[in-house]
Design a protein around this motif. Structure first.
Motif: not given
Length: 310
Positions: A30-31, A33-35, A37-40, A62, A66
């Protein structure tokens, strides 16, 4: 996916000391996952593949940040701050009357609430600390949380967690829907980025070390190593405060438990030394000013007059 998760856990262990396993799989995923998504990226496998590439240093940083953002709040758990006010600070003030100098280390400072809580307690002692040189050094691995800590700006929710209402009114200024701690209190804390796995002798010697709720993330060998190095920068009659769920059981260390205070530790050579204690300062009370609209904490004891220290 299982292999990618294991590889990520090994990377975190080597670079930050954090020990993660399958029981923390949801937290880890969960921590990061934003990275992802951000980096595609396609998923955890591609993220792990990038981590060891030199050009991915920013992503690697990062990921570690996180995973190392921990929960904190003002006067968390209360007991350690009562010990600071009633036991460790009075003992060291008595022992340092000649040199009039104290150094305190908040070793896992996160967004700054612990260090600022200590500074607010020191402010209570300001009449007795006139002429003293007091330093609070607060460190954390994450640049992200240190940036927030230096600004000292907290949401309504954050100041309502653990912070007595009189202290909010005395030490904070309202900025819109947020609150910023006063320049006076902020000036008492120096924030520095530090990985506890690295050498920290450059920080100098300390009289009190708060290292709370961080050792639980390390394996036994790394815990012992960190505590051994902390002991070497601790004054012979200094104190170490650990988290409520942390202990020295099974660890080879020169620290011993305080005979009367849970979670408080001293050098073994100081264990037979009586810890002097005296009553914390008592100030005249005055009626508490009205609480700001929306502040839900119960009004506590009347506010002390604002004082300075140092």
């Amino acid at each position: 996916m299982p292999q990618a998760f294991d590889a990520l856990c090994e990377y975190l262990r080597r670079h930050s000391g954090l020990v993660m396993d399958q029981s923390k799989k949801y937290l880890v995923e969960s921590r990061v996952m934003p990275i992802i998504r951000r980096e595609r990226l396609s998923g955890l496998d591609e993220l792990v593949a990038l981590l060891n590439k030199p050009q991915s240093a920013k992503i690697a940083k990062d990921v570690i940040e996180a995973m190392t953002i921990n929960e904190t709040y003002f006067f968390r758990d209360k007991a350690p701050f009562d010990q600071f006010r009633n036991v460790t600070l009075p003992a060291l003030m008595a022992a340092r009357q000649g040199e009039k100098r104290l150094r305190i280390w908040s070793a896992a400072a996160s967004t700054g609430q612990e260090a600022y809580s200590l500074a607010m307690i020191l402010d209570e002692f300001s009449p007795r600390l006139a002429g003293w040189k007091i330093e609070i050094v607060a460190t954390d691995l994450s640049d992200q949380v240190l940036e927030k800590a230096r600004k000292g700006i907290y949401s309504q929710f954050e100041v309502q967690r653990g912070l007595p209402a009189p202290m909010l009114l005395r030490h904070f200024n309202q900025i819109g829907e947020s609150w910023q701690i006063s320049d006076h209190i902020r000036s008492k804390v120096t924030f520095r980025q530090l990985n506890l796995l690295s050498d920290f002798t450059s920080l100098g010697r300390f009289d009190i070390i708060f290292c709370r709720n961080v050792l639980i993330y390390f394996d036994a060998a790394r815990k012992a190593d960190i505590l051994a190095r902390m002991t070497r920068v601790l004054a012979p009659d200094g104190f170490v405060t650990l988290g409520a769920s942390e202990s020295l059981i099974g660890l080879k260390t020169d620290l011993v438990s305080h005979p009367e205070q849970r979670g408080l530790f001293m050098r073994g050579s100081a264990a037979d030394v009586q810890t002097p204690r005296f009553a914390p300062p008592r100030f005249e009370q005055q009626a508490s000013p009205a609480l700001p609209a929306g502040f839900g904490a119960a009004a506590l004891a009347a506010s002390s007059r604002a004082r300075t220290f140092g």
